[in-house]
Design a protein around this motif. Structure first.
Motif, PDB file in Angstrom:
ATOM      1  N   LYS A  83       2.105   1.737  -3.468  1.00 28.47           N
ATOM      2  CA  LYS A  83       1.057   2.303  -4.335  1.00 28.47           C
ATOM      3  C   LYS A  83       0.912   3.805  -4.100  1.00 28.47           C
ATOM      4  O   LYS A  83       0.723   4.580  -5.035  1.00 28.47           O
ATOM      5  CB  LYS A  83      -0.272   1.578  -4.085  1.00 28.47           C
ATOM      6  CG  LYS A  83      -0.341   0.234  -4.799  1.00 28.47           C
ATOM      7  CD  LYS A  83      -1.329  -0.719  -4.190  1.00 28.47           C
ATOM      8  CE  LYS A  83      -2.743  -0.265  -4.140  1.00 28.47           C
ATOM      9  NZ  LYS A  83      -3.630  -1.305  -3.578  1.00 28.47           N
ATOM     10  N   SER A  84       1.001   4.178  -2.833  1.00 28.02           N
ATOM     11  CA  SER A  84       0.896   5.589  -2.494  1.00 28.02           C
ATOM     12  C   SER A  84       2.069   6.378  -3.093  1.00 28.02           C
ATOM     13  O   SER A  84       1.886   7.473  -3.635  1.00 28.02           O
ATOM     14  CB  SER A  84       0.869   5.696  -0.966  1.00 28.02           C
ATOM     15  OG  SER A  84       0.880   7.009  -0.579  1.00 28.02           O
ATOM     16  N   GLN A  99      -9.118  -1.951  -8.858  1.00 30.35           N
ATOM     17  CA  GLN A  99      -8.000  -1.052  -9.165  1.00 30.35           C
ATOM     18  C   GLN A  99      -7.232  -1.529 -10.404  1.00 30.35           C
ATOM     19  O   GLN A  99      -6.729  -0.718 -11.177  1.00 30.35           O
ATOM     20  CB  GLN A  99      -7.067  -0.939  -7.955  1.00 30.35           C
ATOM     21  CG  GLN A  99      -7.699  -0.154  -6.817  1.00 30.35           C
ATOM     22  CD  GLN A  99      -6.770   0.075  -5.642  1.00 30.35           C
ATOM     23  OE1 GLN A  99      -5.664  -0.446  -5.605  1.00 30.35           O
ATOM     24  NE2 GLN A  99      -7.233   0.840  -4.676  1.00 30.35           N
ATOM     25  N   GLU A 155       0.838  -1.210   0.000  1.00 31.37           N
ATOM     26  CA  GLU A 155       0.000   0.000   0.000  1.00 31.37           C
ATOM     27  C   GLU A 155       0.871   1.259   0.000  1.00 31.37           C
ATOM     28  O   GLU A 155       0.552   2.236  -0.674  1.00 31.37           O
ATOM     29  CB  GLU A 155      -0.940   0.007   1.216  1.00 31.37           C
ATOM     30  CG  GLU A 155      -2.122  -0.948   1.092  1.00 31.37           C
ATOM     31  CD  GLU A 155      -2.955  -0.750  -0.167  1.00 31.37           C
ATOM     32  OE1 GLU A 155      -3.256   0.404  -0.522  1.00 31.37           O
ATOM     33  OE2 GLU A 155      -3.287  -1.761  -0.815  1.00 31.37           O
ATOM     34  N   VAL A 177     -11.320  -4.954  -4.052  1.00 29.37           N
ATOM     35  CA  VAL A 177     -10.844  -3.587  -4.295  1.00 29.37           C
ATOM     36  C   VAL A 177      -9.636  -3.615  -5.237  1.00 29.37           C
ATOM     37  O   VAL A 177      -9.545  -2.822  -6.178  1.00 29.37           O
ATOM     38  CB  VAL A 177     -10.464  -2.899  -2.957  1.00 29.37           C
ATOM     39  CG1 VAL A 177      -9.688  -1.611  -3.209  1.00 29.37           C
ATOM     40  CG2 VAL A 177     -11.697  -2.607  -2.126  1.00 29.37           C
ATOM     41  N   GLU A 178      -8.720  -4.568  -4.994  1.00 28.70           N
ATOM     42  CA  GLU A 178      -7.533  -4.671  -5.862  1.00 28.70           C
ATOM     43  C   GLU A 178      -7.946  -5.000  -7.299  1.00 28.70           C
ATOM     44  O   GLU A 178      -7.385  -4.468  -8.255  1.00 28.70           O
ATOM     45  CB  GLU A 178      -6.584  -5.748  -5.340  1.00 28.70           C
ATOM     46  CG  GLU A 178      -5.899  -5.395  -4.041  1.00 28.70           C
ATOM     47  CD  GLU A 178      -5.046  -4.137  -4.125  1.00 28.70           C
ATOM     48  OE1 GLU A 178      -4.352  -3.951  -5.133  1.00 28.70           O
ATOM     49  OE2 GLU A 178      -5.083  -3.340  -3.170  1.00 28.70           O
ATOM     50  N   ALA A 218     -11.454  -6.665   0.313  1.00 22.96           N
ATOM     51  CA  ALA A 218     -10.206  -5.948  -0.003  1.00 22.96           C
ATOM     52  C   ALA A 218      -9.590  -6.513  -1.289  1.00 22.96           C
ATOM     53  O   ALA A 218      -9.039  -5.752  -2.101  1.00 22.96           O
ATOM     54  CB  ALA A 218      -9.233  -6.058   1.156  1.00 22.96           C
ATOM     55  N   TYR A 238      -4.547 -10.435   0.107  1.00 21.71           N
ATOM     56  CA  TYR A 238      -5.863 -10.257   0.740  1.00 21.71           C
ATOM     57  C   TYR A 238      -6.675 -11.557   0.711  1.00 21.71           C
ATOM     58  O   TYR A 238      -7.342 -11.896   1.674  1.00 21.71           O
ATOM     59  CB  TYR A 238      -6.634  -9.128   0.048  1.00 21.71           C
ATOM     60  CG  TYR A 238      -6.209  -7.749   0.469  1.00 21.71           C
ATOM     61  CD1 TYR A 238      -6.228  -7.368   1.813  1.00 21.71           C
ATOM     62  CD2 TYR A 238      -5.806  -6.805  -0.459  1.00 21.71           C
ATOM     63  CE1 TYR A 238      -5.846  -6.095   2.202  1.00 21.71           C
ATOM     64  CE2 TYR A 238      -5.421  -5.521  -0.080  1.00 21.71           C
ATOM     65  CZ  TYR A 238      -5.444  -5.176   1.259  1.00 21.71           C
ATOM     66  OH  TYR A 238      -5.062  -3.917   1.645  1.00 21.71           O
TER      67      TYR A 238
END
Lengths: 453, 199
Positions: free
Chosen positions: A111-112, A171, A108, A167-168, A164, A156
């Motif tokens: 990714k940020s 994305q 994460e 969510v990936e 979760a 996940y």
């Protein structure tokens, strides 16, 4: 297969130019000026030690010392230019260690970091065109970005956090639509595997339509890359198209794959979904190919371009003993092949930038020489030192990923996993305990880093 | 090389070598801070406040009081994140719980995981606490209603402009007969323009 650099660069190494400069012969170049030039050369050539440090990380990892590998990686933290790469590697090492929560957190952060690097940096762009290729922040290519999401999705799923994982998957879709709004395809590959695991995440959440769309994308991506379609994907396409009453599409898949029987989705939901993922080896590394060419009697230019070196381990897949039968994995992704296509596409731009840098340095050297011949020499040497190819790459990615899915009755059981080499020879085997729940995925990850010494 | 050029080179190297110093400023809780355009604490707080306010304005509370003579007991069940972002649902659930409890209109029952912890403590008390102070078994309050919901999102993107649309759906269900007594929906739209350049 290594991506080819221009012919002149092959098998040519750094020519030792430094001894040409005789000690004490620096008229016209005051000590402070010399210090500045040399300092600048070393500051901007900051990535030269990265590759060497990373070899130590890999050595520890291949010896099975994941904690030591993480310790070796730690000094690479804090570099603004390489922070995303650091977190990607840390996430993968933590995944090797089995620290899935840690891996999730590191991915994460990566990714940020990557998100923050989306806007263009004028200073970095200018520096990569005029000073050195390694002056820019590491921004992963599309296929690495996809692998980041795909392994996060598997993290996940392994943690049982199905929302979760979903969510990936979203994305991955969002990112691919950004890359190619028309087809949602990745330019160099990597999307087939990402779409395939997206389908698994959607299916685990009971989102049949989304799963069907993801599987279709995966099917198209494998075909586009001339890669065989994994059997799990074949079965999933037939089973889901049947469940969604897409009869024409189902019949096309039946004919294409030669499948004549399958478990209906309703019964499938009563089973536990065992997803076997085998990470084979380490991803390719980039090496520098350098040529130093004399363009005048007292002036040299250096052209450095990266070349890819894949690191296959000799693994051909894995076999899993489940419910009294052996199930074999299929190749889901060949990272080195994808990286090869990526580098081939990058090569014209890399070559252009290298030429542009050398032209800029040639001009600077000429101007410096007009002031003093030795100052010209110093500027020339500084330029030669600065010219480095960017060999940064996500090296803890696997070389290949193998995948299988086995639907089994729920409950606790022990499964045997055999790693298979050439000719179906068993290289090694291990036993794992798993706990299967109805309608839920259980991810079993195997790591193969070659024979342990 | 002139001194000016050397100075420029030295400055350039310092600029590249040196990172920006960290600066921390405290900001007010109620002051919205939208940095990335993603779902954030402000969204979580505003959505929970508005939805709980809407829930408590509706007729189901009056109906329940008329029928039973008590305040309704509510428990927060599963709220699923079906958006494209990893959203901290714990924060959102806590925001909803806070709004519900502070409104004073309903009795709030602890969630499943918290109940397990409380039961462990109660079991511990049976052995180690003074008998007149130990909590008794079988005295738990059963919830009348369960709040469940989803957070969905749609992303539309063109170039460096993105519209993020979030839809939060919450529903209150009677645990006795599965009837829905309240359904709420809150939408958030964000227009995100990404800069072309960074420093």
């Amino acid at each position: 297969m290594a991506c080819s650099a221009p012919e002149a660069l092959r098998d040519r190494r750094w020519m030792p130019l430094i001894p040409v400069v005789r000690r004490g012969a620096w008229p016209g170049l005051s000590r402070p000026r010399l210090v500045v030039v040399v300092l600048l050369a070393f500051v901007l050539a900051g990535c030269s030690g990265l590759g060497r440090s990373f070899e130590q990380v890999e050595d520890e990892l291949t010896r099975g010392n994941v904690d030591a590998a993480l310790e070796r990686l730690q000094p690479m933290s804090g570099s603004r230019l390489n922070q995303a790469l650091f977190e990607m590697n840390r996430g993968m090492l933590l995944r090797h260690k089995g620290d899935l929560e840690g891996s999730v957190a590191a991915f994460e952060l990566a990714k940020s970091e990557i998100g923050a690097l989306e806007p263009i940096s004028l200073s970095e762009t200018l520096a990569t065109w005029t000073v050195t290729e390694t002056a820019g922040s590491y921004t992963p290519p599309v296929h690495e970005h996809l692998m980041l999401h795909a392994f996060q999705l598997l993290n996940y799923l392994e943690l049982g956090q199905l929302d979760a994982a979903r969510v990936e998957a979203l994305q991955i879709d969002l990112g691919l639509r950004r890359v190619d709004p028309a087809t949602g395809a990745a330019p160099d590959g990597g999307d087939a595997f990402a779409r395939h695991v997206s389908g698994l995440a959607f299916e685990a959440n009971g989102d049949w339509s989304d799963a069907m769309i993801a599987y279709r994308h995966a099917f198209n991506a494998y075909r586009r890359g001339n890669a065989p379609i994994p059997r799990d994907l074949q079965r999933s396409l037939v089973r889901l198209s049947d469940h969604l009453q897409l009869t024409e599409e189902r019949d096309r898949y039946i004919e294409a794959f030669g499948i004549d029987e399958w478990e209906p989705m309703r019964r499938n939901r009563e089973q536990g979904m065992l997803i076997v993922v085998v990470q084979d080896g380490l991803g390719p590394r980039l090496e520098e190919r350098t040529a130093v060419v004399a363009v005048a009697a007292d002036q040299f230019v250096r052209v450095s371009l990266p070349a890819l070196r894949a690191r296959p381990t000799g693994l051909n897949g894995a076999r899993i003993a489940a419910n009294g039968q052996w199930v074999e994995t299929d190749t889901a992704e060949v990272v080195s092949r994808t990286a090869d296509r990526w580098l081939e596409r990058q090569m014209p731009a890399l070559t252009t930038r290298s030429i542009a840098r050398n032209v800029a340095r040639y001009g600077a050297t000429e101007r410096a020489r007009q002031e003093s011949p030795l100052l010209g020499l110093a500027v020339n040497i500084a330029g030669l030192l600065l010219e480095q190819s960017d060999t940064r790459i996500w090296r803890t990615l696997p070389d290949k990923v193998y995948l299988a899915r086995i639907d089994l009755p729920p409950g606790s059981r022990t499964v045997d996993m055999e790693f298979v080499g050439a000719g179906g020879r068993t290289l090694t085997s291990e036993q794992r305990s798993i706990d299967l729940r109805a309608g839920q995925p259980t991810v079993l990850t195997g790591f193969w880093l070659g024979p342990r010494s | 090389m002139s001194s000016a050029r050397l100075a420029v080179l030295a400055l350039l190297s310092l600029f590249i070598a040196a990172g920006c110093a960290t600066q921390v400023d405290r900001i007010d809780r109620d002051q919205p801070q939208d940095l990335s355009g993603r779902w954030n604490d402000t969204d979580s707080r505003l959505v929970s406040e508005e939805m709980v306010s809407d829930m408590l304005r509706r007729g189901w509370i009056g109906n329940h009081r008329q029928r039973s003579g008590n305040r309704p007991a509510v428990i927060v069940g599963e709220i699923r994140n079906l958006s494209h972002e990893h959203i901290n649902l714990n924060t959102f659930v806590r925001d909803i719980e806070r709004e519900l409890i502070n409104a004073g209109e309903v009795t709030f029952v602890a969630s499943g995981i918290e109940r397990e912890q409380i039961r462990d403590e109660r079991a511990d008390q049976q052995q180690f606490a003074r008998p007149d102070t130990a909590a008794q078994w079988g005295q738990e309050l059963g919830a009348d209603y369960m709040l469940t919901g989803t957070i969905n999102s749609i992303i539309d993107e063109e170039g460096r402009t993105q519209v993020a649309y979030y839809q939060v759906d919450l529903a209150l269900t009677n645990l006795q007969d599965n009837t829905r007594v309240w359904v709420g929906q809150k939408e958030i739209r964000k227009l995100i323009r990404r800069g072309l350049f960074r420093s």
